[in-house]
Design a protein around this motif. Structure first.
Motif, PDB file in Angstrom:
ATOM      1  N   SER A  27       6.186   5.201   3.281  1.00 31.45           N
ATOM      2  CA  SER A  27       4.788   4.895   3.544  1.00 31.45           C
ATOM      3  C   SER A  27       4.205   5.822   4.610  1.00 31.45           C
ATOM      4  O   SER A  27       4.777   5.956   5.697  1.00 31.45           O
ATOM      5  CB  SER A  27       4.638   3.444   4.003  1.00 31.45           C
ATOM      6  OG  SER A  27       3.306   3.187   4.397  1.00 31.45           O
ATOM      7  N   SER A  88       6.442   1.761  -4.416  1.00 31.66           N
ATOM      8  CA  SER A  88       5.156   1.808  -3.724  1.00 31.66           C
ATOM      9  C   SER A  88       4.206   2.768  -4.422  1.00 31.66           C
ATOM     10  O   SER A  88       4.626   3.840  -4.897  1.00 31.66           O
ATOM     11  CB  SER A  88       5.334   2.255  -2.269  1.00 31.66           C
ATOM     12  OG  SER A  88       6.154   1.356  -1.547  1.00 31.66           O
ATOM     13  N   PHE A  90       0.326   4.634  -3.740  1.00 34.31           N
ATOM     14  CA  PHE A  90      -0.650   4.938  -2.707  1.00 34.31           C
ATOM     15  C   PHE A  90      -1.898   5.531  -3.343  1.00 34.31           C
ATOM     16  O   PHE A  90      -1.812   6.314  -4.291  1.00 34.31           O
ATOM     17  CB  PHE A  90      -0.077   5.927  -1.688  1.00 34.31           C
ATOM     18  CG  PHE A  90       1.258   5.522  -1.131  1.00 34.31           C
ATOM     19  CD1 PHE A  90       1.342   4.660  -0.049  1.00 34.31           C
ATOM     20  CD2 PHE A  90       2.436   5.990  -1.696  1.00 34.31           C
ATOM     21  CE1 PHE A  90       2.567   4.291   0.462  1.00 34.31           C
ATOM     22  CE2 PHE A  90       3.665   5.626  -1.194  1.00 34.31           C
ATOM     23  CZ  PHE A  90       3.725   4.767  -0.109  1.00 34.31           C
ATOM     24  N   GLU A 408      -2.002   0.878   0.010  1.00 33.46           N
ATOM     25  CA  GLU A 408      -0.629   0.864  -0.499  1.00 33.46           C
ATOM     26  C   GLU A 408      -0.387  -0.441  -1.248  1.00 33.46           C
ATOM     27  O   GLU A 408      -0.558  -1.524  -0.700  1.00 33.46           O
ATOM     28  CB  GLU A 408       0.378   0.998   0.652  1.00 33.46           C
ATOM     29  CG  GLU A 408       1.822   0.916   0.203  1.00 33.46           C
ATOM     30  CD  GLU A 408       2.814   1.047   1.343  1.00 33.46           C
ATOM     31  OE1 GLU A 408       4.018   0.779   1.119  1.00 33.46           O
ATOM     32  OE2 GLU A 408       2.390   1.413   2.465  1.00 33.46           O
ATOM     33  N   TYR A 410       2.675  -2.394  -3.238  1.00 34.08           N
ATOM     34  CA  TYR A 410       4.125  -2.281  -3.370  1.00 34.08           C
ATOM     35  C   TYR A 410       4.706  -3.477  -4.125  1.00 34.08           C
ATOM     36  O   TYR A 410       4.137  -4.576  -4.142  1.00 34.08           O
ATOM     37  CB  TYR A 410       4.794  -2.147  -2.000  1.00 34.08           C
ATOM     38  CG  TYR A 410       4.747  -3.397  -1.145  1.00 34.08           C
ATOM     39  CD1 TYR A 410       5.714  -4.390  -1.268  1.00 34.08           C
ATOM     40  CD2 TYR A 410       3.746  -3.578  -0.194  1.00 34.08           C
ATOM     41  CE1 TYR A 410       5.687  -5.538  -0.485  1.00 34.08           C
ATOM     42  CE2 TYR A 410       3.704  -4.713   0.593  1.00 34.08           C
ATOM     43  CZ  TYR A 410       4.678  -5.692   0.439  1.00 34.08           C
ATOM     44  OH  TYR A 410       4.638  -6.826   1.207  1.00 34.08           O
TER      45      TYR A 410
END
Length: 429
Positions: A27, A88, A90, A408, A410
């Motif tokens: 991240s 994840s 983004f 983000e 996840y």
């Protein structure tokens, strides 16, 4: 038999110690502060939204409140071992990326000394850092840099690179003492250790003149941590009737200086080096406290809620307070089992659900990326013992997508083995 089990337990601990340097995140938000914080909690707790302060159970290790250890049966030995995988995604305005990480999370043990005294030891993550990204654009958008350069800046381009990795782990040992029928107290002593490494660079070039390139600037920062901290816990438990039980819990952990050292080096037009500075004068953990409650109905349904407060704003970060932000986390969850002693397998399965919301302890361009998540999970009992295989599925959102911030999304899958064995009794023919 007991010797073989002890050897296996020690082997699992050594494996964890050998893997503490791994980081289980990618991240960009882990660039800030000490990285991505990891609140204590194992398989059952994670599936119930991260509950722990008010949970008291004789088949579960709850490190969030050390007072809970004395709930263990005087003939029982518990071991918890967990792994996880994290997917994840983004996004900001017009850009998307995805990553996957996985690895070992924790190992912990709990055992009694008597009917009123119990202990727990284990290895847990405290924070993790892992990121690798770049940003580029026109220099006029970097006002703090463009002011230092003469002439036109609308034709000058910049490229920034950011890279970091590391983790801070905690090896803990705790004791819990029963005080009569209703109260229990406990304390954890934790040794925090590990390191975080940060790297960033800035390159500048004039798009109207390929031969006009400014020198690059590179900065590295290395933080090494080695310190002790204490956490205190209190629980009050009462039976409202034969099969219903209410538990109230509280936790307090004072802030401590992060002993160790840090080094920071900047290379470029001006080279500046700061090496082996004692970090306890510059970095601190926060004072934190929390409250929780859980209610068990008919030995089948458990519901609970936790509130955690971390006072990061009053803790030093690079020698300054008010650099980080206070963090508040609220968790809510529950568990259902049809019949803990049922003959049918499905009757002894655990079904769990939870949610939590957490404010952020970091600020990015004046914006704090808060987090919310939903979780569910199952506990699968082993046929020949009281042990459980726990699974947790968690979906969460951090931040929001905009021109100045990142969102983000996840999905985390966790697999946890809880070994629940009778170790402390003599067999008779």
């Amino acid at each position: 038999m007991h010797f073989n089990r002890i050897v296996c337990a020690l082997a699992a601990t050594l494996v964890c110690l050998s893997l503490t340097a791994q980081n289980n995140t990618n991240s960009p938000y882990s660039r800030y502060g000490y990285g991505e914080l990891r609140d204590p909690g194992f398989g059952r707790s994670q599936a119930m939204g991260g509950l722990g302060i008010g949970l008291r159970n004789n088949t579960t290790i709850s490190t969030a409140n050390p007072a809970s250890y004395s709930a263990i049966d005087s003939l029982t030995f518990l071991m918890d071992f967990g792994i996880s995988g994290l997917k994840s995604s983004f996004s900001d305005q017009g850009n998307h990326a995805s990553t996957f990480n996985g690895g070992l999370d924790y190992v912990a043990f709990e055992f009694p000394f008597s009917k009123w005294l119990a202990a727990s030891v284990g290895l847990l993550p405290y924070s993790v850092a892992g990121y690798n990204f770049t940003s580029q654009g026109r220099l006029k958008d970097l006002t703090h840099t463009s002011q230092d350069l003469p002439g036109r800046t609308d034709t000058v381009l910049y490229l920034q690179s950011f890279n970091g990795n590391g983790s801070i782990s905690q090896f803990y040992g705790g004791l819990s003492l029963k005080l009569g029928r209703h109260f229990a107290v406990g304390v954890n002593a934790s040794y925090l250790f590990g390191s975080n490494n940060y790297y960033k660079s800035l390159s500048i070039a004039d798009s109207s003149d390929a031969s006009h390139t400014f020198a690059s600037t590179v900065q590295t920062l290395n933080l090494h941590v080695s310190t002790l901290s204490l956490r205190y816990g209190l629980q009050y438990t009462t039976n409202l009737n034969k099969n219903d039980e209410l538990t109230l819990g509280a936790m307090f952990e004072p802030k401590v200086g992060l002993h160790g050292h840090y080094s920071m080096n900047t290379y470029g037009i001006d080279t500046v080096s700061v090496n082996n500075i004692q970090s306890s004068n510059y970095f601190e953990t926060p004072t934190q406290f929390g409250f929780g409650a859980s209610y068990i109905f008919d030995n089948r349904i458990t519901v609970g809620a936790d509130l955690l407060v971390q006072q990061w704003a009053k803790s030093k970060y690079f020698g300054q307070i008010d650099t980080l932000k206070n963090r508040v986390k609220f968790s809510l969850g529950g568990e259902y089992v049809a019949n803990p002693y049922g003959q049918a397998y499905w009757q002894r399965m655990r079904f769990r659900l939870g949610a939590n919301y957490s404010s952020s302890y970091i600020s990015v361009n004046g914006y704090s990326p808060n987090m919310m998540s939903l979780s569910c999970g199952f506990g699968f009992p082993l046929k020949t013992s009281r042990s459980l295989i726990n699974t947790t599925f968690e979906y969460g959102i951090i931040g929001k997508s905009s021109s100045t911030s990142l969102r983000e999304n996840y999905f985390r899958f966790s697999l946890d083995l809880t070994l629940d064995e009778f170790w402390f009794f003599k067999r008779k023919l």
